[in-house]
Write an enzyme that holds these catalytic residues in place. Sequence first.
Site, PDB file in Angstrom:
ATOM      1  N   ASP A 460       0.888  -1.177   0.058  1.00  0.00           N
ATOM      2  CA  ASP A 460      -0.215  -0.034   0.153  1.00  0.00           C
ATOM      3  C   ASP A 460       1.108   1.221   0.085  1.00  0.00           C
ATOM      4  OD1 ASP A 460      -2.361   1.504   0.029  1.00  0.00           O
ATOM      5  OD2 ASP A 460      -3.082   0.539   1.920  1.00  0.00           O
ATOM      6  N   ASP A 528     -10.724   1.702  -2.752  1.00  0.00           N
ATOM      7  CA  ASP A 528     -11.356   1.506  -1.263  1.00  0.00           C
ATOM      8  C   ASP A 528     -12.912   1.404  -1.445  1.00  0.00           C
ATOM      9  OD1 ASP A 528      -8.913   1.312  -0.275  1.00  0.00           O
ATOM     10  OD2 ASP A 528      -8.583   3.146   0.549  1.00  0.00           O
TER      11      ASP A 528
END
Length: 708
Positions: A460, A528
């Site tokens: 990430d 997301d």
Amino acid sequence: MPATFPLITFDPDPGLAVLRTPNSVYALRVGADGSPRHVHWGAPLGVADPAPVPQPLSPAASSFEADAAADELAPQTGARFGPAGLQVRFADGTRGAQWRFAGHRVDDGELRLCLEDRHRPLRAELCYRVRSDTDVIERWTELTHTGTADDPAGPIAVDRLDSASWTAPPLADYRLSHLVGGWNSEFQLRRDRLPVAETVLTSRRGLTGHHASPWLALDDGTATEERGEVWSTALAWSGSWRVTVHRDPVGRTIWTGGFGHEGLTWTLRPGESLRTPVYAGLYTRHGFGAASRAWHHYVRRYVLPEPDRDRPVLYNSWEATGFEVHEAGQIRLAHLAARVGAELFVLDDGWFGTRRDDRSALGDWTPRSEAFPRGLRPLADEVHRLGMEFGLWVEPEMVNRDSELYRAHPDWVVHSPRLDATELRNQLVLNFARPEVEAWARETLGRLVRDHGVDWLKWDANRAFTEAGWAGHPDPDRLWIDHTRAVHRIMDRLRDAHPGLRIEACAGGGGRVDLGVLARTDQAWTSDNTDPVDRIGIQHGFSQLFPAQAMAAWVTDSPNTTTGRRTPLRFRFHVAMAGALGLGGDLTAWSDAELAEAAALVSEYKRIRPLVQRGHQHRVALDGPVSAVHYAAPDDSEHALLVWRPTTRFGHPPAPVKLPALDPGARYLDPDLDRVYDGAFLIHRGIDPRLPAGDHASSLIRLSRVGP
């Protein structure tokens, strides 16, 4: 299979280079001033030698407008007034290169055109690569300071070095397709009439970006999914980038692109070279769908590291636990994940250092002792015993001030000493351009993988660059290039050192998805936002360039944590089945009936997974309330159709979905209805989508070819 046509020919007399792909021809000619100029990019010309094609000239040539054809990479010199893809400054203040053509090299499918500055120690090689099984042309540029250490020319400042410039032919009009968005709303497709102006697409963030993508397509405004000429390009770069599209008032349209954004300067010292990332392009006569399928084939064949390996059905624990992770809770989730058919269990944020929220511990990549007193190995062993692989979330490029790493190495962050540092998500960016930081990250991640039985890393990156500087470095803007290249290098070396390891690209969702990062990762976290209604549009935009197997898609809880929308489990699954299926909800809160339904839907997905992940994708219902995607086996033997209708209106039943990819002379069995259809019928009349009543309706329809 060897090509049945010459991939590249070069005739030195007119200086004409011709590059051929299965369905297109690209031609250029070295101009009288030594600069390579564009001739043709499009359909095969029907003649063995494109020499008869006239040099494209400006229809408004005058003392205010050059009459030469568009450059393959424009310098700043001469009567050039559009965007310059190469911008250099010499020590005496002189700007721009003036070329003489210094020769060419052809090696199988690679062409290099060598240009040398007439007055200065500077050489450029414009590079092209074509292959016999794809219409994608790869282009890049290599720039070298050819002087010696005592050369009076001194260092050369490079203000812009694009990978390539592309030129569209004269068209009645021009339409630009590109992707826009933001966090939780990535990959929103826009198709807009191209203005007579310079249109800049860019990222200044150190990442590819949620807000834009280095992909575009051009057409004359009439192309559809199945018909029309389309020219499309994509940059293989995971940092800041810039693409400038220039439509001039007299009908010429070019675009030039590469790494970096405006305001950056890199220095070339004697003997040094700078190589750009690949800027790839393709042409098709068969619409946006054919362009996407050509990109998908190219990504599978020449970009993804292991395209023939199934992307596993994963379970990620983040939405179930947030930062409240501990061994017993994760093991309980792992048992439930195995029960519904997951093949990979990923432990997300919160497992390391003193991490209890996003304010601390980034950089301290050791298991949190109160949550995992025995380390991560017992959890990994139990996950493996359950028949799943074990994955781990990491954010190696970032650091919190409240961390042991920052306290030991505050100088490792990207910063300008005389500016206050901006914290985003309570974190700073580590400068991976520093060799010692790159070495630390490589060793730390390698140890994590080795010591804890890690099969999968979710990599990430949750913030952009700000106040970017490199104190004490003679060429501080190099961090914008070298950081990204270090990220790529670390990923490559991890995979080499740990065969079988897989990596998922993530940057707060889809903030770093491009051909560069996908060359060393297996899939990308698309967004997301897991709301299935929003995901239909996000996934549609993603599919313009990237294949379904690279698109991570999760089933999460209802109501959705992002939008609050309630949707049926079946609808959530059918939307996520369009990519690499995953689960991310709190399985401990699902009823036995929901767990059983999830297990059945996971089983259905595994049955169609080869089609979704390696088949040909056709977007077959784009307008109106119904959307559908058709996946076809390359040999036409099997087909899967996913259909979604977020909302319904009284008196408006869904229309049949037409399937133009089928063989009109073949027959197809629907095993769920035990009904056989003629291919021509399904092409021209379509198939009933069999949607249940109400909003958030969906269906999965399978077809098998049964003859002739």
